[in-house]
Write an enzyme that holds these catalytic residues in place. Structure first.
Site, PDB file in Angstrom:
ATOM      1  N   TRP A 231      -4.278   0.085   3.629  1.00 57.90           N
ATOM      2  CA  TRP A 231      -4.134   0.740   4.541  1.00 57.90           C
ATOM      3  C   TRP A 231      -3.949   0.214   5.792  1.00 57.90           C
ATOM      4  O   TRP A 231      -4.098  -1.090   6.231  1.00 57.90           O
ATOM      5  CB  TRP A 231      -4.844   2.351   4.311  1.00 57.90           C
ATOM      6  CG  TRP A 231      -5.110   3.569   5.762  1.00 57.90           C
ATOM      7  CD1 TRP A 231      -3.545   4.301   5.229  1.00 57.90           C
ATOM      8  CD2 TRP A 231      -5.141   3.678   6.891  1.00 57.90           C
ATOM      9  NE1 TRP A 231      -3.971   5.059   6.232  1.00 57.90           N
ATOM     10  CE2 TRP A 231      -4.217   4.499   7.391  1.00 57.90           C
ATOM     11  CE3 TRP A 231      -5.473   3.041   8.056  1.00 57.90           C
ATOM     12  CZ2 TRP A 231      -4.133   4.781   8.490  1.00 57.90           C
ATOM     13  CZ3 TRP A 231      -5.101   3.079   9.846  1.00 57.90           C
ATOM     14  CH2 TRP A 231      -4.092   4.460   9.489  1.00 57.90           C
TER      15      TRP A 231
ATOM     16  N   TRP B  98      -9.551   8.858  -0.722  1.00 61.71           N
ATOM     17  CA  TRP B  98     -10.662   8.405   0.297  1.00 61.71           C
ATOM     18  C   TRP B  98     -11.953   7.579  -0.212  1.00 61.71           C
ATOM     19  O   TRP B  98     -11.712   6.686   0.501  1.00 61.71           O
ATOM     20  CB  TRP B  98     -10.511   9.223   2.085  1.00 61.71           C
ATOM     21  CG  TRP B  98      -8.942   8.964   2.105  1.00 61.71           C
ATOM     22  CD1 TRP B  98      -8.796  10.340   2.392  1.00 61.71           C
ATOM     23  CD2 TRP B  98      -7.864   8.118   2.954  1.00 61.71           C
ATOM     24  NE1 TRP B  98      -7.209  10.151   2.959  1.00 61.71           N
ATOM     25  CE2 TRP B  98      -7.064   8.561   2.785  1.00 61.71           C
ATOM     26  CE3 TRP B  98      -7.853   6.647   2.301  1.00 61.71           C
ATOM     27  CZ2 TRP B  98      -5.409   7.891   3.350  1.00 61.71           C
ATOM     28  CZ3 TRP B  98      -7.092   6.360   3.579  1.00 61.71           C
ATOM     29  CH2 TRP B  98      -5.779   6.435   2.979  1.00 61.71           C
TER      30      TRP B  98
ATOM     31  N   PHE C 239       2.124   9.317  10.413  1.00 60.24           N
ATOM     32  CA  PHE C 239       1.693   9.894   9.567  1.00 60.24           C
ATOM     33  C   PHE C 239       2.059  10.682   8.417  1.00 60.24           C
ATOM     34  O   PHE C 239       2.831  11.469   8.877  1.00 60.24           O
ATOM     35  CB  PHE C 239       0.128  10.603  10.041  1.00 60.24           C
ATOM     36  CG  PHE C 239      -0.752   9.823  10.160  1.00 60.24           C
ATOM     37  CD1 PHE C 239      -0.800   8.308  10.711  1.00 60.24           C
ATOM     38  CD2 PHE C 239      -2.301   9.644  10.338  1.00 60.24           C
ATOM     39  CE1 PHE C 239      -1.576   7.228  10.720  1.00 60.24           C
ATOM     40  CE2 PHE C 239      -3.369   8.823  10.743  1.00 60.24           C
ATOM     41  CZ  PHE C 239      -3.060   7.914  10.820  1.00 60.24           C
ATOM     42  N   SER C 240       1.552  12.190   7.745  1.00 59.26           N
ATOM     43  CA  SER C 240       1.946  12.676   7.087  1.00 59.26           C
ATOM     44  C   SER C 240       2.993  13.441   7.544  1.00 59.26           C
ATOM     45  O   SER C 240       2.474  14.204   8.624  1.00 59.26           O
ATOM     46  CB  SER C 240       1.440  13.012   5.808  1.00 59.26           C
ATOM     47  OG  SER C 240       0.718  11.995   5.344  1.00 59.26           O
TER      48      SER C 240
ATOM     49  N   TRP D 225       1.268  -1.316   0.188  1.00 60.96           N
ATOM     50  CA  TRP D 225      -0.011  -0.036  -0.395  1.00 60.96           C
ATOM     51  C   TRP D 225       0.123   1.435   0.361  1.00 60.96           C
ATOM     52  O   TRP D 225       2.038   1.814   0.555  1.00 60.96           O
ATOM     53  CB  TRP D 225      -0.920   0.357   1.231  1.00 60.96           C
ATOM     54  CG  TRP D 225      -2.090   0.998   1.569  1.00 60.96           C
ATOM     55  CD1 TRP D 225      -1.510   2.466   2.492  1.00 60.96           C
ATOM     56  CD2 TRP D 225      -2.953   1.766   0.533  1.00 60.96           C
ATOM     57  NE1 TRP D 225      -2.105   3.205   2.488  1.00 60.96           N
ATOM     58  CE2 TRP D 225      -3.308   2.803   1.843  1.00 60.96           C
ATOM     59  CE3 TRP D 225      -3.324   1.122  -0.173  1.00 60.96           C
ATOM     60  CZ2 TRP D 225      -3.819   3.865   1.081  1.00 60.96           C
ATOM     61  CZ3 TRP D 225      -4.429   2.105  -0.789  1.00 60.96           C
ATOM     62  CH2 TRP D 225      -5.067   3.189  -0.066  1.00 60.96           C
TER      63      TRP D 225
ATOM     64  N   GLU E 144      -6.441  18.204   5.655  1.00 56.31           N
ATOM     65  CA  GLU E 144      -5.597  17.379   5.683  1.00 56.31           C
ATOM     66  C   GLU E 144      -4.165  17.931   4.484  1.00 56.31           C
ATOM     67  O   GLU E 144      -4.607  18.832   3.441  1.00 56.31           O
ATOM     68  CB  GLU E 144      -5.725  15.963   4.933  1.00 56.31           C
ATOM     69  CG  GLU E 144      -7.146  15.598   5.894  1.00 56.31           C
ATOM     70  CD  GLU E 144      -7.122  14.241   5.448  1.00 56.31           C
ATOM     71  OE1 GLU E 144      -7.459  13.430   4.275  1.00 56.31           O
ATOM     72  OE2 GLU E 144      -7.150  13.000   6.047  1.00 56.31           O
TER      73      GLU E 144
ATOM     74  N   GLN F 279       3.479   7.544   3.050  1.00 56.69           N
ATOM     75  CA  GLN F 279       2.366   6.517   3.860  1.00 56.69           C
ATOM     76  C   GLN F 279       2.534   5.356   2.923  1.00 56.69           C
ATOM     77  O   GLN F 279       2.843   5.331   1.689  1.00 56.69           O
ATOM     78  CB  GLN F 279       0.833   7.182   3.811  1.00 56.69           C
ATOM     79  CG  GLN F 279       1.157   8.636   4.003  1.00 56.69           C
ATOM     80  CD  GLN F 279       1.601   8.967   5.627  1.00 56.69           C
ATOM     81  OE1 GLN F 279       0.591   8.251   6.494  1.00 56.69           O
ATOM     82  NE2 GLN F 279       2.501   8.552   6.184  1.00 56.69           N
TER      83      GLN F 279
ATOM     84  N   ASP G  86       0.138  16.533   9.865  1.00 57.87           N
ATOM     85  CA  ASP G  86       0.567  16.588   8.536  1.00 57.87           C
ATOM     86  C   ASP G  86       0.926  18.169   8.562  1.00 57.87           C
ATOM     87  O   ASP G  86       0.767  19.419   7.875  1.00 57.87           O
ATOM     88  CB  ASP G  86      -0.536  16.904   7.476  1.00 57.87           C
ATOM     89  CG  ASP G  86      -1.614  15.664   6.979  1.00 57.87           C
ATOM     90  OD1 ASP G  86      -1.575  14.759   7.860  1.00 57.87           O
ATOM     91  OD2 ASP G  86      -2.478  15.223   6.842  1.00 57.87           O
TER      92      ASP G  86
ATOM     93  N   ASP H  85       0.188   9.401   0.650  1.00 53.97           N
ATOM     94  CA  ASP H  85       0.296  10.428   0.370  1.00 53.97           C
ATOM     95  C   ASP H  85       1.772  10.429   0.466  1.00 53.97           C
ATOM     96  O   ASP H  85       2.338  10.236   0.965  1.00 53.97           O
ATOM     97  CB  ASP H  85      -0.333  11.447   1.275  1.00 53.97           C
ATOM     98  CG  ASP H  85      -1.388  11.531   3.029  1.00 53.97           C
ATOM     99  OD1 ASP H  85      -2.151  10.467   1.504  1.00 53.97           O
ATOM    100  OD2 ASP H  85      -1.535  11.545   3.821  1.00 53.97           O
TER     101      ASP H  85
HETATM  102  C1  FRU Z   1      -4.426  12.401   4.133  1.00 56.78           C
HETATM  103  C2  FRU Z   1      -4.356  11.198   5.006  1.00 56.78           C
HETATM  104  C3  FRU Z   1      -3.426  12.076   5.814  1.00 56.78           C
HETATM  105  C4  FRU Z   1      -2.954  11.315   7.193  1.00 56.78           C
HETATM  106  C5  FRU Z   1      -2.617   9.994   5.970  1.00 56.78           C
HETATM  107  C6  FRU Z   1      -2.637   8.541   6.772  1.00 56.78           C
HETATM  108  O1  FRU Z   1      -4.550  10.922   3.024  1.00 56.78           O
HETATM  109  O2  FRU Z   1      -5.760  10.957   5.404  1.00 56.78           O
HETATM  110  O3  FRU Z   1      -3.577  13.397   6.800  1.00 56.78           O
HETATM  111  O4  FRU Z   1      -1.701  12.109   7.404  1.00 56.78           O
HETATM  112  O5  FRU Z   1      -3.268  10.626   5.565  1.00 56.78           O
HETATM  113  O6  FRU Z   1      -1.881   8.156   5.876  1.00 56.78           O
END
Ligand code: FRU
Length: 495
Positions: free
Chosen positions: A69, A297, A107-108, A42, A222, A61, A169, A45
């Site tokens: 995910w 998403w 996360f991002s 997978w 985000e 990610q 983020d 971002d």
């Molecule tokens: C955006 C997001 C970010 C988060 C990440 C998690 O696609 O939802 O806000 O950090 O993906 O994988």
């Protein structure tokens, strides 16, 4: 065991998981030829995009255990030209109290060059007693490959009053010797971007709300990204809950004294279904470049089952790198980087060709699953109602994707209801074209990126046709349309 060795162990485990499947994944005919993908499993971002010591670095990610995910890692790759990428060891894995959770992780975030030290700021996400806890964290590397998480993490451990537990983020930049960070958040159902500053990337002071939704721009922002462009500033973000609009930009002016951004222009970075979480960076040539995740998403399994590549142990990719340019009218354009031209192979050129209703124009020798097309269609003088391309069609045309321009409605439409039996949806964008319609199209196995209106309108979508569906037609409805000029290139693989 020290914290660092727990991290190394988690990274090793992740690498072993990828190593087991990557050779079989690489043989999948659906794999993209010139868009960036993880070696397996997978991807979402783009993170930490940076031009560092003469090379482009792309983190992303990554869930290295399944094509879906899961606990987030940071995958890593580098490139000398933005076209050919070399996979590097996974950079970050969940290992600490602030990022170790199966529905959380690293996360991002973003990367900066701190006096030669490649420093990444990311959101650690864990869930405790059912509550999501998001904090901002630092990891550093002196060789650009091996990262150590900072012992003083989290560097921001709680959201400010203006925000909420959706607090993620971080995008960091330097302005006059001070580091600044913008973080995505929300409060009372309104998305916002929060501003911090720091002398050293370790101690952060909250400055205030950089910008927030006026009630029409989504409930959570985000991946906010803030950067100067010409004499102005741009805030780009991916709003949740803003209907079909997935990536927004605002153009305005920044006052560092008060920490406020006053904007006057709003636009869409891309109008397609699959272009999300774009992140930008400045490269060695002074270009502002943006790369996004080629999904969104609402494509995820809790809305719809996973896509057709999941069964081959991979899912997700990155868009082609685009430059960000500011027009005189204050709007942005996003032309793809010129480096992509090295992929061009067989070339077909047409001038003043006629598209006659009922007789598709293009011969079979243009057939390919990897094409670049630049076309200028003459609309003035034609009574046609519609003109367009049939992309990735099967020989009997039962499978096909239609890109059309309706001259009456002044609408550009991408219809994937017959693309592959799995994809669906028709996305449209209003486009004032009267004299000519100029299109720049990139097709790569299961991605189509379309640019019109001098690159001010981009439309990116995934389709999953059979490998044998490679035919291309140009058609008109109602009257003949003249192709003033058209170039078609077959593209080679960059892998
Ligand atoms: C955006 C997001 C970010 C988060 C990440 C998690 O696609 O939802 O806000 O950090 O993906 O994988």
């Amino acid at each position: 065991m020290s914290n660092d060795s727990l991290h190394r162990e988690a990274l090793l485990k992740a690498e072993n998981s990828i190593a087991k499947v990557k050779d079989s994944v690489s043989k999948d005919l659906m794999r993209l030829k010139y868009h960036f993908m993880a070696p397996a499993y997978w991807i979402n971002d783009p993170n930490g995009l940076i031009f560092y010591k003469g090379e482009y670095h792309l983190f992303y990610q990554h869930y290295p255990y399944a094509p879906e995910w899961g606990a987030m890692h940071w995958g890593h790759a580098k490139s000398k030209d933005l076209v050919h990428w070399q996979h590097l060891p996974i950079a970050l894995a969940p290992s600490e109290s602030y990022d170790l959770h199966e529905r959380g992780g690293c996360f991002s975030g973003s990367a900066v060059d701190d006096d030669g030290i490649l420093s990444v700021l990311y959101t650690g996400t864990v869930i405790r007693d059912g509550a999501v806890i998001q904090t901002q964290n630092l990891a550093t590397s002196s060789d650009g490959i091996t990262f150590r998480k900072y012992e003083g993490n989290p560097v921001i451990s709680t959201p400010p009053e203006d925000g909420s537990s959706d607090f993620r983020d971080p995008k960091v930049w330097k302005h006059e010797n001070t580091w600044y960070m913008v973080v995505g958040s929300s409060k009372d159902g309104q998305g916002k971007a929060l501003l911090y500053k720091s002398p050293n990337l370790r101690v952060w002071d909250y400055v205030g709300v950089l910008a927030e939704s006026d009630g029409t721009m989504g409930s959570m922002w985000e991946c906010p990204d803030f950067f100067p462009l010409g004499d102005r500033y741009v805030l780009m973000f991916s709003p949740m809950g803003m209907g079909e609009r997935k990536t927004i930009y605002l153009v305005g002016d920044m006052d560092y004294e008060t920490g406020t951004f006053t904007w006057d222009t709003i636009g869409d970075v891309d109008f397609g279904y699959e272009y999300y979480a774009p992140q930008s960076f400045l490269d060695g040539k002074g270009r502002r470049i943006v790369i996004a995740w080629l999904n969104a998403w609402d494509w995820m399994p809790w809305f719809k089952n996973f896509g057709p590549t999941g069964k081959n142990n991979w899912c997700g990719a990155m868009s082609a790198p685009r430059t960000v340019e500011l027009g005189e009218d204050g709007r942005l354009s996003f032309p793809p980087v010129e480096e992509l031209q090295v992929l061009r192979r067989e070339h077909y050129h047409y001038t003043n060709a006629k598209i006659v209703p009922g007789t598709p124009l293009l011969p079979d020798y243009t057939a390919s699953d990897c094409l670049e097309i630049k076309a200028e269609l003459q609309l003035s003088g034609s009574e046609a109602e519609e003109v367009g391309f049939i992309l990735r069609a099967s020989e009997d045309r039962k499978q096909q994707t239609v890109l059309s321009y309706n001259l009456r409605k002044k609408e550009l439409t991408f219809d994937r209801n017959r693309s592959d039996g799995w994809s669906e949806g028709v996305c449209s964008v209003r486009l004032e074209a009267s004299e000519t319609l100029t299109l720049h199209i990139f097709i790569d196995t299961c991605v189509v990126e379309i640019y019109v209106d001098h690159y001010r309108v981009a439309l990116t979508n995934n389709i999953y046709p059979d490998p044998a569906s490679v035919f291309l037609d140009l058609y008109a409805v109602g009257d003949t349309v003249i192709v003033k000029s058209m170039d078609i290139w077959k593209l080679r693989s960059a892998w």
